[in-house]
Each structure stands twice: as C-alpha cells, then as structure tokens.
Design an enzyme around this catalytic site. Sequence first.
Site, PDB file in Angstrom:
ATOM      1  N   LYS A 242       0.842  -1.212   0.000  1.00 12.38           N
ATOM      2  CA  LYS A 242       0.000   0.000   0.000  1.00 12.38           C
ATOM      3  C   LYS A 242       0.872   1.255   0.000  1.00 12.38           C
ATOM      4  CE  LYS A 242      -3.368   2.492   2.948  1.00 12.38           C
ATOM      5  NZ  LYS A 242      -4.235   2.400   4.146  1.00 12.38           N
ATOM      6  N   ASP A 247      -3.097  10.022   3.725  1.00 14.71           N
ATOM      7  CA  ASP A 247      -4.467   9.520   3.881  1.00 14.71           C
ATOM      8  C   ASP A 247      -5.249  10.452   4.803  1.00 14.71           C
ATOM      9  OD1 ASP A 247      -6.812   8.144   4.169  1.00 14.71           O
ATOM     10  OD2 ASP A 247      -5.970   6.512   5.389  1.00 14.71           O
ATOM     11  N   LYS A 254     -10.745  12.120   8.513  1.00 16.60           N
ATOM     12  CA  LYS A 254     -10.252  11.712   9.831  1.00 16.60           C
ATOM     13  C   LYS A 254     -10.374  12.887  10.803  1.00 16.60           C
ATOM     14  CE  LYS A 254      -6.766   8.417   8.165  1.00 16.60           C
ATOM     15  NZ  LYS A 254      -7.318   7.185   8.720  1.00 16.60           N
ATOM     16  N   ASP A 265       1.329   6.453   5.424  1.00 16.94           N
ATOM     17  CA  ASP A 265       0.419   5.398   4.989  1.00 16.94           C
ATOM     18  C   ASP A 265       0.927   4.660   3.743  1.00 16.94           C
ATOM     19  OD1 ASP A 265      -1.873   3.976   5.564  1.00 16.94           O
ATOM     20  OD2 ASP A 265      -3.216   5.307   4.456  1.00 16.94           O
ATOM     21  N   ASP A 324     -12.472   6.324   3.879  1.00 14.27           N
ATOM     22  CA  ASP A 324     -11.223   6.148   4.633  1.00 14.27           C
ATOM     23  C   ASP A 324     -10.717   4.698   4.533  1.00 14.27           C
ATOM     24  OD1 ASP A 324      -9.075   6.889   6.151  1.00 14.27           O
ATOM     25  OD2 ASP A 324     -10.160   6.982   8.057  1.00 14.27           O
ATOM     26  N   GLU A 326      -9.535   3.184   2.078  1.00 15.43           N
ATOM     27  CA  GLU A 326      -9.023   3.343   0.714  1.00 15.43           C
ATOM     28  C   GLU A 326      -7.907   2.352   0.389  1.00 15.43           C
ATOM     29  OE1 GLU A 326      -7.879   4.902   3.230  1.00 15.43           O
ATOM     30  OE2 GLU A 326      -5.729   4.715   2.929  1.00 15.43           O
ATOM     31  N   ARG A 328      -7.538  -0.841   0.957  1.00 18.16           N
ATOM     32  CA  ARG A 328      -7.993  -2.109   0.369  1.00 18.16           C
ATOM     33  C   ARG A 328      -8.423  -1.925  -1.079  1.00 18.16           C
ATOM     34  NH1 ARG A 328     -12.423  -2.608   5.011  1.00 18.16           N
ATOM     35  NH2 ARG A 328     -10.809  -1.373   6.010  1.00 18.16           N
TER      36      ARG A 328
HETATM   37  N1  BES Z   1      -4.446   4.040   6.944  1.00 14.36           N
HETATM   38  C1  BES Z   1      -5.597   3.785   7.718  1.00 14.36           C
HETATM   39  C2  BES Z   1      -5.348   2.801   8.854  1.00 14.36           C
HETATM   40  C3  BES Z   1      -4.424   3.258   9.944  1.00 14.36           C
HETATM   41  C4  BES Z   1      -4.936   3.847  11.079  1.00 14.36           C
HETATM   42  C5  BES Z   1      -3.071   3.043   9.864  1.00 14.36           C
HETATM   43  C6  BES Z   1      -4.088   4.246  12.087  1.00 14.36           C
HETATM   44  C7  BES Z   1      -2.217   3.437  10.865  1.00 14.36           C
HETATM   45  C8  BES Z   1      -2.718   4.029  11.979  1.00 14.36           C
HETATM   46  C9  BES Z   1      -6.722   3.221   6.848  1.00 14.36           C
HETATM   47  O1  BES Z   1      -6.773   3.703   5.563  1.00 14.36           O
HETATM   48  C10 BES Z   1      -8.008   3.533   7.521  1.00 14.36           C
HETATM   49  O2  BES Z   1      -8.294   4.686   7.672  1.00 14.36           O
HETATM   50  N2  BES Z   1      -8.743   2.515   7.936  1.00 14.36           N
HETATM   51  C11 BES Z   1      -9.987   2.686   8.602  1.00 14.36           C
HETATM   52  C12 BES Z   1     -10.951   1.678   8.037  1.00 14.36           C
HETATM   53  C13 BES Z   1     -12.382   1.884   8.458  1.00 14.36           C
HETATM   54  C14 BES Z   1     -12.913   3.178   7.877  1.00 14.36           C
HETATM   55  C15 BES Z   1     -13.213   0.734   7.996  1.00 14.36           C
HETATM   56  C16 BES Z   1      -9.782   2.443  10.103  1.00 14.36           C
HETATM   57  O3  BES Z   1      -9.053   1.553  10.473  1.00 14.36           O
HETATM   58  O4  BES Z   1     -10.363   3.195  10.877  1.00 14.36           O
HETATM   59 ZN    ZN Z   2      -4.952   4.424   4.778  1.00 16.61          ZN
HETATM   60 ZN    ZN Z   3      -7.914   5.473   5.357  1.00 18.63          ZN
END
Ligand code: BES
Ligand code: ZN
Ligand code: ZN
Length: 473
Positions: A242, A247, A254, A265, A324, A326, A328
Amino acid sequence: MTNVVLKEEVPQKRTVYFFTKEEAAKKGMGKLFEGKYLESRVLCSGQGEDFCVYVGVGEDSLDLNGVKNICAKAVKEAGIYTEEICFSLAELGEKAGGAWEDSELVGAAAEGIYLAGHQPASYKSEKKKEKNHSVILCGMEPSEENNKKLARKKALAQGICFARDAVGKPSNLLRPEEFAREVEALFEGLPVEIEIYDASKLAKMGMEALLTVGKGSKFPPCLMVIRYLPVKGGEVTALVGKGVTVDTGGYCVKPAGSMAGIKGDMAGAAGVAGAVYALAKAGGRRNTVAVLPMCENRISPDAMLPGDIISSYGGKTIEILNTDAEGRLILADGVAYAVEKEGAARVLDIATLTGAAAITFGKCMAPVLADDDGFYGEFAQAAERSGEHYVRIPFFKEHEKMIESSLADVKNVGGDTCGSITAGLFIRAFAKGKPWIHLDIAGTAEADKTPVQEYERAGGTGAGAATMFELCF
Ligand code: BES
Ligand code: ZN
Ligand code: ZN
C-alpha cells in the site's frame, strides 16, 4: 552506516561484556547490575578513557530478535564513549542459550547493529552529524559463509533504512510520482526491470479502484512494478504494498487527532521496495515482483463519495461505503494485476490497513491472514529468521459474508466489528484463488518516542521488509 567486521580471536580486553542474571548475581554487584535482559551499566577504571559496558542477557533463552536487541543496545551504549566497539558474539550466543549456527548469529547481530545506527533524515536547517561507528564481532570466523551473511544483512538494512526515511518524509515532499521516482533511484544499477504506469496508462488498463482513490488529489496516482527475476521460468511471488502517500480519509475525513501519522500510509510499499532492493543487491534466488499502487487520499470536488459504486482491475464491482477504507481499494487493483498480468503464483500484500490492528496487536507484532498452510509455513519460518513477530488470525465464511454488498460484488467495509479481518478478506477477493498472505502493519510501521525495539528509532521502522526478504531470498 556502521562498519561491522568479524574476527575469530577474542581479545582479553573488549568494550562490551555480556552477563546472564545468574552470572551477574555471582559478581555481587547487587542492584548496580543484575544482568536483566537489556540492562546496561557503564564501568570506568578511573584511568582516563578506560571503560567498558556490561549488558544483561537475562535468564531466559532468547530468539534472534533478542540477539538483535542486545547487540543494538550494546553498540548504542558503548557508542556514546568510543567509535570502535568490540565484543564476543560467540559468548553472547552461548549466554542467550540458542543453538544457532554462527552465520545466524552474525546475521542477527549485524541487522541489530546496522539498524540501531540508522540516522533518520533531518529537515532542520542545521544538521547534526552522529558518529560513525566500527564494530568488531569477535569469536566469529570471517569465513565466506559468515561474510556473505554480513553482506546480505547490510543490503537488507539499507533497504529498511530507505523504507524508514520514506515513511518519515512529509507528503508535500513525497507525492505519489515522486515516491515512485525515489524508489526507482534506489534500484539504480541493480538487475531489475522497472515500470511506472501513470494515470493515463492506468485508465487504459482499467485500474479503476486505484484511479478512484487517487482522483481526489491533483497529484495523480501511479502504479510501480519492479521485477526481480533471477530464475528463468521460475514461479513468481508478488509483494503488493500500500502506497498511500497521504491519507486524510477523504470525505469520511479523519478527526484532527488521528492525522498525526497520515504521511506514513505508504509504509507497506516502502517496505516492499526495501525488501526487493535487498534481494536484488544480495543476489536473492527467487523470482519476486513488487507491485506498488501509489496515490493520495484527499477531498476535492472530484473525490469519491460514500455510496459510489466502481469497477476494478479485472471487472469486480465495489460499493464504497467509507472513503477512509481506501487502502484495500488500491490493493484490490494491485493484487488482481499481480496475478493476472505478472503471473504471480502467490501473493503477499502488506499495508498500514486498519486502526483496529494497531489497537489490538500493538507495536511489536502484526496480524497475518493466510489461506494456504504451505505458503504460511514458509512465511512463519522466514519470520523466525528475521526476528519479526507475527500472529496468524483465523477467518471463516461468516467473515466473508460481512463484505457482501446488496448492490455490487463487494463493499469496502464490513461493519463495526473485526475490522482487520474483513479488510484483509476484501483484498483476498481479488487474489483469484492464489495462495495469499496479508500483513497489517498499522501498529508496527511506526515507532513512537520510546520504541519497543532497541534497533528502532522514533518514526518509520521498515516493518515487514526483513521477513519479506527472508521469504523471497
Ligand atoms: N491508513 C488507515 C489505517 C491506519 C490507522 C493506519 C491508524 C495506521 C494508523 C486506513 O486507511 C483507515 O483509515 N482505515 C480505517 C478503516 C475503516 C474506515 C473501515 C480504520 O481503520 O479506521
Ligand atoms: Zn490508509
Ligand atoms: Zn484510510
């Protein structure tokens, strides 16, 4: 970079000595030095610069990560006082209680030492230069095998340090295409084939998921492919990382308090680049292809919206319910492309994918999903050699149901529970039945001010690179 050499003889006088708890107790130093794992004490003769450092090994036998940590600690402590450090690695091996080959010990020690010596890139107007150290590992024959191992680990450490610095680079200095160019520059002169597909090429290829995430930014997305193919006609392992250079969350923005690490990210892509760099440099014997989708996730009049339905590479349709989620999406395109176009026989994807993984598993181990016991077995052995910690999480049909969409083939969120599992299974849906491994490094990719490993510094860790390297070497 620290200079590390091997020497068979063990001189009487060294800069560092190791003690188990039992030995420390016999020395009778009381609370001054108990020999606990990673405890250290500087001793001074009172005669000018004559000093040495005691480092504790503890009472339990250690794994190779323990050896990495102890060596890192020893060099950091002694390195404050001298540029040339010398200790008996043979003695440490005995005290740590492992039945390792010399070359394994040399490898773990070197990795810990090189990584501990990493000087993170600084953006201060006045640069501070740290000392460059020289370390002599005694009791280790400078045989061809041991020296080869040393060279391999040096290449790996260089790859990991590249990944660390990339993670630390702010997104205004590392747009997706700049990231690709930096990775390309890293590989200069190495026997790899590199391709960087820009947005117009991605459109022709049908990479709709990657384009959809990237279109919220004026800095366009790209897909980088690095082919290291030392065996003609051999099976290919794809490493898909990734590469979201920033992000924001998109329209599902966020909260401000969660934005601290959003520039990091792309740690998955950076780790893959570091691992494949080391493979190419050290002469790995397996065919490995890196597939690195790179983009920004932002808000703009063009950005994707919750509720949007898109297609993806190969035609599977996706309902986007959270912008968010994104990572995947871009990995779906990356994984499908790796299998279809690069002919991958098996696929490993790696990503800072879910906050849930970071919260559940913390900073010293990462969750793994795998659907093939043979592939996972190889991975687990690689992790044993690298010293990284992973924990395999099971999944079931019930989890797969959670990402079924009523409108499209799949949806990009699974509900409020077990988010790390549904995130992984979303990606698996694009692997076309090939053996698949998924690493969620959201917790391990970055260290905070008090890193959990002695060989880490605050900031990017290069998580995953060491194990991917061992897996594909
Ligand atoms: N890049 C983030 C995940 C992340 C969070 C990495 C904190 C490192 C530290 C990812 O893109 C994300 O935002 N995931 C969301 C998914 C949810 C919206 C289903 C998450 O984990 O909150
Ligand atoms: Zn992310
Ligand atoms: Zn995200």
